[in-house]
Design an enzyme around this catalytic site. Structure first.
Site, PDB file in Angstrom:
ATOM      1  N   LEU A 103       0.861  -1.175   0.000  1.00  0.00           N
ATOM      2  CA  LEU A 103       0.000   0.000   0.000  1.00  0.00           C
ATOM      3  C   LEU A 103       0.896   1.224   0.000  1.00  0.00           C
ATOM      4  O   LEU A 103       1.981   1.201   0.601  1.00  0.00           O
ATOM      5  CB  LEU A 103      -0.906   0.020   1.234  1.00  0.00           C
ATOM      6  CG  LEU A 103      -2.031  -1.019   1.285  1.00  0.00           C
ATOM      7  CD1 LEU A 103      -2.675  -1.048   2.664  1.00  0.00           C
ATOM      8  CD2 LEU A 103      -3.081  -0.733   0.215  1.00  0.00           C
ATOM      9  N   ASP A 104       0.458   2.302  -0.648  1.00  0.00           N
ATOM     10  CA  ASP A 104       1.317   3.482  -0.675  1.00  0.00           C
ATOM     11  C   ASP A 104       1.300   4.204   0.675  1.00  0.00           C
ATOM     12  O   ASP A 104       0.563   3.841   1.599  1.00  0.00           O
ATOM     13  CB  ASP A 104       0.933   4.429  -1.832  1.00  0.00           C
ATOM     14  CG  ASP A 104      -0.460   5.012  -1.714  1.00  0.00           C
ATOM     15  OD1 ASP A 104      -0.850   5.384  -0.591  1.00  0.00           O
ATOM     16  OD2 ASP A 104      -1.154   5.134  -2.739  1.00  0.00           O
ATOM     17  N   PHE A 105       2.122   5.229   0.792  1.00  0.00           N
ATOM     18  CA  PHE A 105       2.383   5.919   2.057  1.00  0.00           C
ATOM     19  C   PHE A 105       1.112   6.392   2.750  1.00  0.00           C
ATOM     20  O   PHE A 105       0.945   6.233   3.967  1.00  0.00           O
ATOM     21  CB  PHE A 105       3.313   7.109   1.792  1.00  0.00           C
ATOM     22  CG  PHE A 105       3.730   7.862   3.027  1.00  0.00           C
ATOM     23  CD1 PHE A 105       4.572   7.287   3.966  1.00  0.00           C
ATOM     24  CD2 PHE A 105       3.303   9.164   3.245  1.00  0.00           C
ATOM     25  CE1 PHE A 105       4.976   7.989   5.100  1.00  0.00           C
ATOM     26  CE2 PHE A 105       3.689   9.871   4.369  1.00  0.00           C
ATOM     27  CZ  PHE A 105       4.531   9.277   5.295  1.00  0.00           C
ATOM     28  N   SER A 107      -2.057   5.386   2.127  1.00  0.00           N
ATOM     29  CA  SER A 107      -3.143   4.406   2.183  1.00  0.00           C
ATOM     30  C   SER A 107      -3.053   3.580   3.459  1.00  0.00           C
ATOM     31  O   SER A 107      -2.023   3.546   4.124  1.00  0.00           O
ATOM     32  CB  SER A 107      -3.100   3.498   0.953  1.00  0.00           C
ATOM     33  OG  SER A 107      -3.279   4.260  -0.231  1.00  0.00           O
ATOM     34  N   ARG A 191      -5.702   5.499  -7.115  1.00  0.00           N
ATOM     35  CA  ARG A 191      -5.563   6.963  -7.131  1.00  0.00           C
ATOM     36  C   ARG A 191      -5.466   7.486  -8.568  1.00  0.00           C
ATOM     37  O   ARG A 191      -6.053   8.524  -8.907  1.00  0.00           O
ATOM     38  CB  ARG A 191      -4.341   7.379  -6.316  1.00  0.00           C
ATOM     39  CG  ARG A 191      -4.475   7.058  -4.831  1.00  0.00           C
ATOM     40  CD  ARG A 191      -3.244   7.513  -4.039  1.00  0.00           C
ATOM     41  NE  ARG A 191      -3.311   7.052  -2.667  1.00  0.00           N
ATOM     42  CZ  ARG A 191      -3.961   7.663  -1.681  1.00  0.00           C
ATOM     43  NH1 ARG A 191      -4.611   8.796  -1.946  1.00  0.00           N
ATOM     44  NH2 ARG A 191      -3.966   7.181  -0.463  1.00  0.00           N
TER      45      ARG A 191
END
Length: 248
Positions: A103-105, A107, A191
């Site tokens: 997961l990105d930063f 999320s 996103r």
């Protein structure tokens, strides 16, 4: 039974298979008294394998954990800018693990962790067919038809994104909650797709990955999945069985 040395090192929790290949190329791995030069070397359970002169243990049993990633945490071992990382949050007595589904930063939500590199790769493959489900809060106006069109996939800046099932959970004047389901999960896919259709993501939570759910696991919470459940859902230890996104 034999297997490639890079796979053995990965299953032993020493490193990833790619890292193992680099270590072998650097002459850091030996079998018996022979320094290896190729990751294609086959080894058995009888072989004595050493890394930097230190004997490695036989692979542990396959283990899998659920983890609730908080926003503002990186899915990496170390960050040069000093930002919090997922692996820094884990208990000190955790064995070496690999991420399944980053997961990105910004999320949050469900991350799977495993000590088995082969299992990690299989669970991430689009061909496995596991559905990733998310709750997403978006800012902006849209028509339901716009969401329905995402089921055909979308091409953005030369990158083809697969089908996304998007359903409105709650719609207000400017902010709405959507439930999204997809099977690939490219980098920052949600996103980018939402931005492409004119919506800005303000919160993104992964609520399930295949048959495994976030449930009531608190932020930063970690829970090991029983071996019987791993076997039932992934077929680990036998021929791998794809679970087509069915939830228990």
């Amino acid at each position: 039974m034999t297997e490639r040395i890079a796979k053995r090192l990965s299953r032993s929790g020493i490193c990833s298979r790619r890292e193992a290949e680099r270590m072998i190329s650097a002459g850091r791995v030996s079998v018996g008294d022979k320094i290896l030069r190729t990751p294609a070397t086959l080894v058995s359970s009888e072989d004595v394998i050493k890394v930097d002169g230190k004997k490695i243990n036989l692979p542990e049993r396959v283990r899998l954990w659920r983890y609730h990633k908080a926003p503002g945490v990186l899915c990496t071992n170390h960050d040069a800018r000093g930002r919090p990382t997922l692996f820094e949050q884990l208990p000190k007595n955790m064995p070496r693990t690999m991420l399944v589904g980053r997961l990105d930063f910004n999320s949050e939500g469900l991350i799977l962790l495993t000590n088995d590199g082969t299992l990690a790769r299989k669970l991430e493959l689009p061909s496995t067919g596991w559905v990733r489900r998310y709750r997403v809060r978006v800012f902006g106006q849209y028509e339901e038809k716009l969401l329905a069109n995402l089921q055909a996939g979308v091409l953005i800046d030369g990158i083809q994104y697969g089908p996304i099932e998007a359903i409105t959970e709650e719609k207000k004047a400017s902010n709405s909650w959507l439930r999204l389901s997809l099977r690939e999960g490219k980098n920052r896919e949600i996103r980018r797709v939402m931005s492409h259709i004119g919506l800005e993501v303000s919160r993104l939570i992964r609520v399930s990955y295949g048959p495994f759910h976030l449930g009531n696991l608190p932020r930063g919470g970690l829970q090991e999945i029983p071996a019987s459940v791993i076997e039932d859902q992934t077929g680990s230890g036998k021929k791998f069985k794809a679970i087509r996104g069915r939830s228990k």
